[in-house]
Enzyme design. Structure first.
Site, PDB file in Angstrom:
ATOM      1  N   SER A  63       0.862  -1.190   0.000  1.00 26.55           N
ATOM      2  CA  SER A  63       0.000   0.000   0.000  1.00 26.55           C
ATOM      3  C   SER A  63       0.890   1.230   0.000  1.00 26.55           C
ATOM      4  O   SER A  63       2.068   1.141   0.361  1.00 26.55           O
ATOM      5  CB  SER A  63      -0.842   0.000   1.283  1.00 26.55           C
ATOM      6  OG  SER A  63      -1.568   1.190   1.420  1.00 26.55           O
ATOM      7  N   TYR A 106      -1.941  -0.615  10.670  1.00 24.36           N
ATOM      8  CA  TYR A 106      -2.014  -0.961   9.237  1.00 24.36           C
ATOM      9  C   TYR A 106      -0.688  -0.634   8.556  1.00 24.36           C
ATOM     10  O   TYR A 106      -0.095  -1.468   7.860  1.00 24.36           O
ATOM     11  CB  TYR A 106      -3.169  -0.176   8.592  1.00 24.36           C
ATOM     12  CG  TYR A 106      -3.382  -0.460   7.119  1.00 24.36           C
ATOM     13  CD1 TYR A 106      -4.094  -1.572   6.696  1.00 24.36           C
ATOM     14  CD2 TYR A 106      -2.878   0.401   6.137  1.00 24.36           C
ATOM     15  CE1 TYR A 106      -4.301  -1.834   5.347  1.00 24.36           C
ATOM     16  CE2 TYR A 106      -3.078   0.159   4.785  1.00 24.36           C
ATOM     17  CZ  TYR A 106      -3.800  -0.963   4.393  1.00 24.36           C
ATOM     18  OH  TYR A 106      -3.995  -1.215   3.057  1.00 24.36           O
TER      19      TYR A 106
HETATM   20  N1  LIG Z   1      -8.682  -0.436  -1.525  1.00 26.57           N
HETATM   21  C1  LIG Z   1      -7.646   0.342  -1.337  1.00 26.57           C
HETATM   22  O1  LIG Z   1      -7.762   1.561  -1.479  1.00 26.57           O
HETATM   23  C2  LIG Z   1      -6.291  -0.240  -0.985  1.00 26.57           C
HETATM   24  C3  LIG Z   1      -5.201   0.628  -0.976  1.00 26.57           C
HETATM   25  C4  LIG Z   1      -3.941   0.122  -0.684  1.00 26.57           C
HETATM   26  C5  LIG Z   1      -3.775  -1.228  -0.423  1.00 26.57           C
HETATM   27  N2  LIG Z   1      -4.858  -2.055  -0.416  1.00 26.57           N
HETATM   28  C6  LIG Z   1      -4.608  -3.474  -0.139  1.00 26.57           C
HETATM   29  O2  LIG Z   1      -5.152  -4.259  -1.178  1.00 26.57           O
HETATM   30  C7  LIG Z   1      -5.493  -5.553  -0.685  1.00 26.57           C
HETATM   31  C8  LIG Z   1      -6.899  -5.924  -1.134  1.00 26.57           C
HETATM   32  O3  LIG Z   1      -7.816  -5.045  -0.512  1.00 26.57           O
HETATM   33  P1  LIG Z   1      -9.178  -4.570  -1.212  1.00 26.57           P
HETATM   34  O4  LIG Z   1      -9.083  -3.104  -1.325  1.00 26.57           O
HETATM   35  O5  LIG Z   1      -9.495  -5.372  -2.382  1.00 26.57           O
HETATM   36  O6  LIG Z   1     -10.189  -4.836   0.010  1.00 26.57           O
HETATM   37  P2  LIG Z   1     -11.415  -5.826   0.232  1.00 26.57           P
HETATM   38  O7  LIG Z   1     -12.408  -5.715  -0.875  1.00 26.57           O
HETATM   39  O8  LIG Z   1     -11.879  -5.541   1.625  1.00 26.57           O
HETATM   40  O9  LIG Z   1     -10.745  -7.280   0.152  1.00 26.57           O
HETATM   41  C9  LIG Z   1      -9.994  -7.814   1.201  1.00 26.57           C
HETATM   42  C10 LIG Z   1      -9.949  -9.303   1.006  1.00 26.57           C
HETATM   43  O10 LIG Z   1      -9.144  -9.868   2.058  1.00 26.57           O
HETATM   44  C11 LIG Z   1      -9.855 -10.965   2.609  1.00 26.57           C
HETATM   45  N3  LIG Z   1      -9.453 -11.293   3.964  1.00 26.57           N
HETATM   46  C12 LIG Z   1      -9.568 -10.570   5.104  1.00 26.57           C
HETATM   47  N4  LIG Z   1      -9.087 -11.271   6.146  1.00 26.57           N
HETATM   48  C13 LIG Z   1      -8.643 -12.462   5.651  1.00 26.57           C
HETATM   49  C14 LIG Z   1      -8.044 -13.608   6.209  1.00 26.57           C
HETATM   50  N5  LIG Z   1      -7.799 -13.711   7.526  1.00 26.57           N
HETATM   51  N6  LIG Z   1      -7.709 -14.638   5.388  1.00 26.57           N
HETATM   52  C15 LIG Z   1      -7.960 -14.581   4.058  1.00 26.57           C
HETATM   53  N7  LIG Z   1      -8.563 -13.530   3.478  1.00 26.57           N
HETATM   54  C16 LIG Z   1      -8.880 -12.482   4.270  1.00 26.57           C
HETATM   55  C17 LIG Z   1     -11.310 -10.543   2.530  1.00 26.57           C
HETATM   56  O11 LIG Z   1     -12.113 -11.693   2.695  1.00 26.57           O
HETATM   57  P3  LIG Z   1     -13.537 -11.664   3.482  1.00 26.57           P
HETATM   58  O12 LIG Z   1     -14.540 -11.150   2.491  1.00 26.57           O
HETATM   59  O13 LIG Z   1     -13.724 -13.089   3.870  1.00 26.57           O
HETATM   60  O14 LIG Z   1     -13.371 -10.749   4.662  1.00 26.57           O
HETATM   61  C18 LIG Z   1     -11.326  -9.963   1.127  1.00 26.57           C
HETATM   62  O15 LIG Z   1     -11.403 -11.006   0.170  1.00 26.57           O
HETATM   63  C19 LIG Z   1      -5.303  -5.485   0.825  1.00 26.57           C
HETATM   64  O16 LIG Z   1      -4.072  -6.073   1.172  1.00 26.57           O
HETATM   65  C20 LIG Z   1      -5.277  -3.995   1.113  1.00 26.57           C
HETATM   66  O17 LIG Z   1      -4.548  -3.680   2.280  1.00 26.57           O
HETATM   67  C21 LIG Z   1      -6.114  -1.585  -0.689  1.00 26.57           C
END
Ligand SMILES: NC(=O)c1ccc[n+]([C@@H]2O[C@H](COP(=O)([O-])OP(=O)(O)OC[C@H]3O[C@@H](n4cnc5c(N)ncnc54)[C@H](OP(=O)(O)O)[C@@H]3O)[C@@H](O)[C@H]2O)c1
Length: 293
Positions: free
Chosen positions: A143, A156
């Site tokens: 991130s 985080y």
């Molecule tokens: N969106 C942003 O703006 C942003 C920015 C920078 C970095 N990121 C990073 O990008 C990655 C993906 O995030 P996203 O934005 O796509 O968010 P998201 O839609 O909330 O997806 C997160 C995913 O992680 C899964 N997860 C959570 N806890 C878990 C566990 N213990 N074991 C396995 N899976 C688990 C969730 O599954 P459940 O549905 O079962 O909870 C979901 O599939 C993350 O690492 C996040 O930190 C996101």
């Protein structure tokens, strides 16, 4: 970047994507399947498994903090090792547990690190023998928060900074073995993350003492309002999924990629300005999000 929606011919290769129920993980799984990979899509619930299942997408139950799940998924990869090699693992799963350092209970610090750091290490360790034998790739989703630590994002950012460092070590360990390690640093991407993170932040704020409310309510309100606005203006998850898929299909990947203009600018700025200047920039960006009195 590849933009077509056309299904490409099947490749005889597996990719494991963690956190594929929603957001960037789901988008990456779909894009890799379109590009011909057989995707093992890690989800935590049967309902999500049914949702993501598709041609070339095989859901696997994978909570990355559950050793039994990790062992089963490694065994599933092993079943195919004679016919279909593991091309890559995308360590994408993540949660946001945000509160001021003074306020966040240690159990919540551990939960944040269990998912956003130790879970990825555990998955990587389990599948590494397959990646060494295929000379495959590890893609770690960090991130902008792995470069810049916003107030209330200590846990985080701490876990994301740590994942950046672990990825650097791993890259240097595995280069002689032919395994490439790629770091992807997204800025704001429109997914479930902001909404989930805001709900957790509000829940954690309920546990604060009245003194802590006095100290931090304004800051927490501004940070959550800023997060909500990032989501509205963020990169669509499908575009992010294509950028992540590119790190697997490109012949010679860079060590790091950002996703989104905000990430590209902030990561560069953070490298060249002093701490005090960065503090001032972050304060200025946050100022419009404070509630009007
Ligand atoms: N969106 C942003 O703006 C942003 C920015 C920078 C970095 N990121 C990073 O990008 C990655 C993906 O995030 P996203 O934005 O796509 O968010 P998201 O839609 O909330 O997806 C997160 C995913 O992680 C899964 N997860 C959570 N806890 C878990 C566990 N213990 N074991 C396995 N899976 C688990 C969730 O599954 P459940 O549905 O079962 O909870 C979901 O599939 C993350 O690492 C996040 O930190 C996101």
């Amino acid at each position: 970047m590849t933009t077509s929606t056309q299904l490409l011919p099947a490749k005889n290769e597996l990719v494991l994507v963690t956190g594929a129920s929603t957001g960037m993980g789901a988008a990456t799984a779909r894009e890799l399947a379109r590009r011909g990979y057989h995707v093992l899509a890690g989800v935590r619930r049967e309902t999500d498994a049914n949702q993501i299942q598709a041609d070339r997408i095989e859901p696997v139950i994978l909570d990355i903090t559950a050793p039994d799940d990790i062992e089963s998924v490694a065994a599933r990869v092993g079943q195919d090792s004679g016919s279909r090699r593991l091309r890559a693992v995308v360590n994408n799963a993540g949660i946001a547990v945000n509160a001021p350092v003074e306020v966040l209970p240690l159990a919540e610090w551990r939960r944040q690190f269990d998912v956003n750091l130790f879970g990825h290490i555990a998955v990587t360790q389990a599948v590494l023998p397959f990646l060494i034998s295929s000379r495959g790739r590890i893609v770690n989703i960090t991130s902008v928060g792995g470069k810049i630590a916003m107030p209330t994002h200590g846990a985080y950012a701490g876990a994301k900074f740590a994942l950046e460092a672990v990825s650097d070590s791993l890259r240097r360990e595995l280069a002689p073995l032919g395994v490439q390690v790629v770091i992807v640093e997204p800025g704001g991407v429109t997914t479930e993350m902001a909404g989930r993170g805001i709900a957790t932040a509000n829940q954690l704020a309920e546990g604060m003492t009245s003194d802590q409310h006095g100290r931090y309510d304004g800051l927490i309100g501004a940070i959550t309002a800023q997060a909500a606005s990032f989501t509205k203006t963020g990169v669509p998850a499908d575009i992010a999924g294509r950028a992540i898929a590119d790190t697997i299909t490109t012949p010679n990947p860079r060590t790091r990629y950002t996703i989104g203009r905000d990430a590209a600018i902030l990561v560069r700025v953070a490298r060249i300005v002093t701490d005090r200047t960065l503090d001032a920039i972050l304060r200025r960006n946050l100022a419009p999000h404070y509630a009007k009195r």
